[in-house]
Scaffold this motif. Structure first.
Motif, PDB file in Angstrom:
ATOM      1  N   ASN A 124     -23.446 -39.381   9.406  1.00  0.00           N
ATOM      2  CA  ASN A 124     -22.344 -38.431   9.232  1.00  0.00           C
ATOM      3  C   ASN A 124     -21.883 -38.380   7.779  1.00  0.00           C
ATOM      4  O   ASN A 124     -21.920 -39.386   7.057  1.00  0.00           O
ATOM      5  CB  ASN A 124     -21.148 -38.853  10.084  1.00  0.00           C
ATOM      6  CG  ASN A 124     -21.332 -38.535  11.554  1.00  0.00           C
ATOM      7  OD1 ASN A 124     -21.079 -37.421  11.987  1.00  0.00           O
ATOM      8  ND2 ASN A 124     -21.790 -39.515  12.321  1.00  0.00           N
ATOM      9  N   SER A 125     -21.416 -37.220   7.370  1.00  0.00           N
ATOM     10  CA  SER A 125     -20.786 -37.095   6.058  1.00  0.00           C
ATOM     11  C   SER A 125     -19.412 -37.768   6.087  1.00  0.00           C
ATOM     12  O   SER A 125     -18.880 -38.091   7.150  1.00  0.00           O
ATOM     13  CB  SER A 125     -20.635 -35.624   5.675  1.00  0.00           C
ATOM     14  OG  SER A 125     -19.818 -34.964   6.626  1.00  0.00           O
ATOM     15  N   ASN A 126     -18.851 -37.994   4.912  1.00  0.00           N
ATOM     16  CA  ASN A 126     -17.507 -38.549   4.809  1.00  0.00           C
ATOM     17  C   ASN A 126     -16.456 -37.509   5.174  1.00  0.00           C
ATOM     18  O   ASN A 126     -16.701 -36.304   5.129  1.00  0.00           O
ATOM     19  CB  ASN A 126     -17.234 -39.039   3.382  1.00  0.00           C
ATOM     20  CG  ASN A 126     -17.690 -40.464   3.173  1.00  0.00           C
ATOM     21  OD1 ASN A 126     -17.787 -41.248   4.106  1.00  0.00           O
ATOM     22  ND2 ASN A 126     -17.981 -40.810   1.929  1.00  0.00           N
ATOM     23  N   ASP A 127     -15.279 -37.994   5.511  1.00  0.00           N
ATOM     24  CA  ASP A 127     -14.108 -37.137   5.638  1.00  0.00           C
ATOM     25  C   ASP A 127     -13.625 -36.703   4.259  1.00  0.00           C
ATOM     26  O   ASP A 127     -13.959 -37.312   3.236  1.00  0.00           O
ATOM     27  CB  ASP A 127     -12.967 -37.893   6.322  1.00  0.00           C
ATOM     28  CG  ASP A 127     -13.185 -38.077   7.814  1.00  0.00           C
ATOM     29  OD1 ASP A 127     -13.551 -37.103   8.482  1.00  0.00           O
ATOM     30  OD2 ASP A 127     -12.995 -39.212   8.311  1.00  0.00           O
ATOM     31  N   ARG A 171     -15.266 -40.963   9.662  1.00  0.00           N
ATOM     32  CA  ARG A 171     -15.936 -40.018  10.546  1.00  0.00           C
ATOM     33  C   ARG A 171     -17.043 -40.725  11.325  1.00  0.00           C
ATOM     34  O   ARG A 171     -17.258 -40.455  12.513  1.00  0.00           O
ATOM     35  CB  ARG A 171     -16.504 -38.875   9.690  1.00  0.00           C
ATOM     36  CG  ARG A 171     -16.960 -37.658  10.450  1.00  0.00           C
ATOM     37  CD  ARG A 171     -17.445 -36.581   9.472  1.00  0.00           C
ATOM     38  NE  ARG A 171     -17.679 -35.326  10.149  1.00  0.00           N
ATOM     39  CZ  ARG A 171     -16.756 -34.398  10.331  1.00  0.00           C
ATOM     40  NH1 ARG A 171     -15.531 -34.598   9.885  1.00  0.00           N
ATOM     41  NH2 ARG A 171     -17.044 -33.266  10.957  1.00  0.00           N
ATOM     42  N   GLU A 172     -17.745 -41.637  10.641  1.00  0.00           N
ATOM     43  CA  GLU A 172     -18.796 -42.409  11.294  1.00  0.00           C
ATOM     44  C   GLU A 172     -18.208 -43.271  12.415  1.00  0.00           C
ATOM     45  O   GLU A 172     -18.765 -43.369  13.521  1.00  0.00           O
ATOM     46  CB  GLU A 172     -19.491 -43.296  10.262  1.00  0.00           C
ATOM     47  CG  GLU A 172     -20.903 -43.693  10.600  1.00  0.00           C
ATOM     48  CD  GLU A 172     -21.900 -42.574  10.342  1.00  0.00           C
ATOM     49  OE1 GLU A 172     -22.323 -41.942  11.334  1.00  0.00           O
ATOM     50  OE2 GLU A 172     -22.267 -42.346   9.180  1.00  0.00           O
ATOM     51  N   ASP A 173     -17.073 -43.917  12.147  1.00  0.00           N
ATOM     52  CA  ASP A 173     -16.421 -44.760  13.157  1.00  0.00           C
ATOM     53  C   ASP A 173     -16.053 -43.948  14.395  1.00  0.00           C
ATOM     54  O   ASP A 173     -16.257 -44.395  15.536  1.00  0.00           O
ATOM     55  CB  ASP A 173     -15.147 -45.404  12.587  1.00  0.00           C
ATOM     56  CG  ASP A 173     -15.425 -46.382  11.465  1.00  0.00           C
ATOM     57  OD1 ASP A 173     -16.512 -46.996  11.473  1.00  0.00           O
ATOM     58  OD2 ASP A 173     -14.556 -46.533  10.585  1.00  0.00           O
ATOM     59  N   GLN A 227     -16.149 -36.943  -1.673  1.00  0.00           N
ATOM     60  CA  GLN A 227     -17.275 -37.770  -2.086  1.00  0.00           C
ATOM     61  C   GLN A 227     -18.193 -37.918  -0.883  1.00  0.00           C
ATOM     62  O   GLN A 227     -17.771 -38.420   0.171  1.00  0.00           O
ATOM     63  CB  GLN A 227     -16.795 -39.150  -2.550  1.00  0.00           C
ATOM     64  CG  GLN A 227     -16.136 -39.160  -3.916  1.00  0.00           C
ATOM     65  CD  GLN A 227     -17.148 -39.328  -5.037  1.00  0.00           C
ATOM     66  OE1 GLN A 227     -18.346 -39.446  -4.795  1.00  0.00           O
ATOM     67  NE2 GLN A 227     -16.662 -39.338  -6.260  1.00  0.00           N
ATOM     68  N   GLN A 228     -19.440 -37.522  -1.020  1.00  0.00           N
ATOM     69  CA  GLN A 228     -20.359 -37.588   0.106  1.00  0.00           C
ATOM     70  C   GLN A 228     -20.719 -39.033   0.444  1.00  0.00           C
ATOM     71  O   GLN A 228     -20.843 -39.883  -0.449  1.00  0.00           O
ATOM     72  CB  GLN A 228     -21.635 -36.805  -0.197  1.00  0.00           C
ATOM     73  CG  GLN A 228     -22.649 -36.768   0.923  1.00  0.00           C
ATOM     74  CD  GLN A 228     -22.106 -36.138   2.207  1.00  0.00           C
ATOM     75  OE1 GLN A 228     -21.232 -36.716   2.869  1.00  0.00           O
ATOM     76  NE2 GLN A 228     -22.621 -34.973   2.554  1.00  0.00           N
ATOM     77  N   GLN A 247     -22.181 -32.161   0.932  1.00  0.00           N
ATOM     78  CA  GLN A 247     -21.195 -31.243   1.503  1.00  0.00           C
ATOM     79  C   GLN A 247     -20.538 -31.902   2.706  1.00  0.00           C
ATOM     80  O   GLN A 247     -21.189 -32.608   3.464  1.00  0.00           O
ATOM     81  CB  GLN A 247     -21.927 -29.961   1.902  1.00  0.00           C
ATOM     82  CG  GLN A 247     -21.101 -28.903   2.568  1.00  0.00           C
ATOM     83  CD  GLN A 247     -21.910 -27.637   2.807  1.00  0.00           C
ATOM     84  OE1 GLN A 247     -22.375 -26.988   1.874  1.00  0.00           O
ATOM     85  NE2 GLN A 247     -22.106 -27.295   4.074  1.00  0.00           N
ATOM     86  N   GLU A 248     -19.253 -31.637   2.874  1.00  0.00           N
ATOM     87  CA  GLU A 248     -18.502 -32.216   3.988  1.00  0.00           C
ATOM     88  C   GLU A 248     -18.974 -31.644   5.320  1.00  0.00           C
ATOM     89  O   GLU A 248     -19.655 -30.615   5.370  1.00  0.00           O
ATOM     90  CB  GLU A 248     -16.999 -31.969   3.813  1.00  0.00           C
ATOM     91  CG  GLU A 248     -16.530 -30.558   4.007  1.00  0.00           C
ATOM     92  CD  GLU A 248     -16.740 -29.648   2.804  1.00  0.00           C
ATOM     93  OE1 GLU A 248     -16.198 -28.528   2.824  1.00  0.00           O
ATOM     94  OE2 GLU A 248     -17.447 -30.040   1.849  1.00  0.00           O
TER      95      GLU A 248
END
Length: 430
Positions: free
Chosen positions: A31-34, A148-150, A47-48, A60-61
């Motif tokens: 997953n991308s970062n928030d 987002r991963e969590d 920040q990716q 990209q988010e």
């Protein structure tokens, strides 16, 4: 993005390395970062997440990468999900990747809009038995925010309790630590931008200048060279501030006779550089400053030569400690009795050199990479010894980024950044 698009062959190679180590009938999700909020409608710059970037190049988010090497339908073995763009988004935020552009960036042929993820994911989970979760297991991690991963992991465990779970991090620690030539070139580019910033400072620094003015000079030079800015929070520590290892206030005036320790590095295309230089505010080292500086430089040079394939990271630090002990004895900071009575768990040299000498470098300043197994060629490490003497209001650290070569001495990516005393003085006074 400010940087030139990276050839997607790099990301194809990275995915191939990852999937080669996946278990049969397994899916991996990244997953991308928030975008993190500050207050009101303010947010921090995006920040990716470095892992999805490493495997896809998508910067990209709201993006998701799915890898399923054993998918029945070949088109489902690599899937990228991106946020659907539209005219409203393009006006307010700027255009996002369309499907064709996402393929061009990543080399992934199958691209879906993010809104399709749940349906596609459920279908593919019926074919799989194992799911790889991307947890952060870096030895220096200290994350308190739910990512987002969590959130994805919690939802997935709830929705698919019958699946076995595996971890992507051990694979990433291995493969991200050994750089491809394209990555080394990007790190080199970041180092070259850092060099430009340092040379700018050599002409700018003089007594009376403020630390934050130096920070501004670096930032100006970095951004004008297509960097987003600093790869990490910069340290510009004059005088006794240099004895605070993570001094980041950068709000003091630089005084005549002091040294300033500058731990700064530019990023380029999300790849970091990590440089430290210690230079005299007035352009001239005192006799004592020169003595300590030369000791640190000798340790750095000798430590660098130890970074060869097969070196054990823990043993390397023990050997560097011996080098530093010898230098501190020569400087009169330690005596033989200090060494004879030292605590083996905290050797005498640690009073003046209390941090590690080297860490992996790459997409993260403290990058992923194996530390419990022997070093390999194409790993990139910092080399950063220092001597800190609060009683003398002096702290000196020198740091370069080097590539471990298959044969011979490491290759110094910062070989063109001035480090010898005479060159620094000449440049500052020319």
């Amino acid at each position: 993005m400010k940087y030139d698009q990276i050839n997607n062959e790099l990301f194809k190679k990275n995915r191939a390395k990852f999937t080669a180590q996946m278990k049969p009938k397994s899916i991996a999700i990244f997953n991308s970062n928030d975008i993190y909020p500050i207050s009101a409608d303010s947010t921090m710059p995006f920040q990716q997440h470095r892992d999805i970037l490493y495997l896809s190049g998508v910067d990209q988010e709201e993006s998701i990468l799915l890898l399923f090497p054993d998918a029945i339908d070949k088109k489902n073995r690599e899937i990228l999900f991106v946020r659907e763009t539209n005219e409203h988004i393009a006006i307010w935020e700027g255009a996002k990747l369309d499907k064709e552009q996402a393929t061009a960036v990543s080399g992934i042929e199958t691209v879906h809009w993010l809104t399709e993820f749940d349906k596609v994911f459920f279908s593919l989970m019926t074919e799989s038995e194992i799911i790889y979760f991307n947890t952060n297991e870096h030895y220096r991690q200290s994350v308190e925010t739910q990512t987002r991963e969590d959130r994805f992991i919690l939802k997935c465990k709830r929705d698919f309790p019958g699946h076995q779970v595996a971890k992507s991090n051990p694979i990433l620690q291995q493969i991200r630590g050994v750089k491809e030539q394209e990555e080394i070139a990007l790190i080199q580019h970041a180092c070259d931008i850092t060099e430009k910033g340092f040379r700018r400072i050599l002409k700018f620094l003089k007594p009376g200048v403020w630390e934050y003015e130096l920070e501004a000079e670096y930032l100006h030079e970095f951004i004008r060279n297509r960097s987003k800015g600093f790869a990490y929070t910069p340290i510009l520590a004059s005088g006794n501030n240099a004895n605070v290892l993570h001094y980041i206030e950068n709000n003091n005036q630089c005084k005549d006779g002091d040294l300033i320790l500058m731990d700064v590095g530019a990023e380029y295309a999300n790849y970091a550089s990590d440089m430290t230089r210690s230079i005299p505010v007035n352009g001239k080292f005192t006799k004592r400053q020169r003595q300590v500086y030369e000791s640190v430089l000798r340790v750095k040079n000798e430590a660098t030569n130890m970074l060869v394939p097969g070196t054990d990271w823990a043993e390397y630090h023990v050997e560097v400690g011996k080098l530093m002990t010898s230098e501190l004895l020569g400087l009169g900071l330690l005596d033989k009795e200090d060494v004879q009575k030292e605590n083996k768990d905290w050797p005498a040299y640690k009073k003046y050199f209390m941090h590690g000498t080297s860490h992996h470098m790459g997409l993260d300043t403290h990058d992923y990479g194996a530390l419990k197994t022997p070093m390999k060629s194409n790993m990139v490490f910092t080399v950063e010894p220092g001597i800190y003497i609060p009683d003398e209001k002096m702290g000196i650290r020198l740091e370069d980024d080097v590539v471990i070569m298959e044969k011979g001495a490491p290759f110094n990516l910062m070989r063109n950044i001035p480090i010898e005393i005479d060159e620094i003085e000449d440049l500052m006074n020319s």
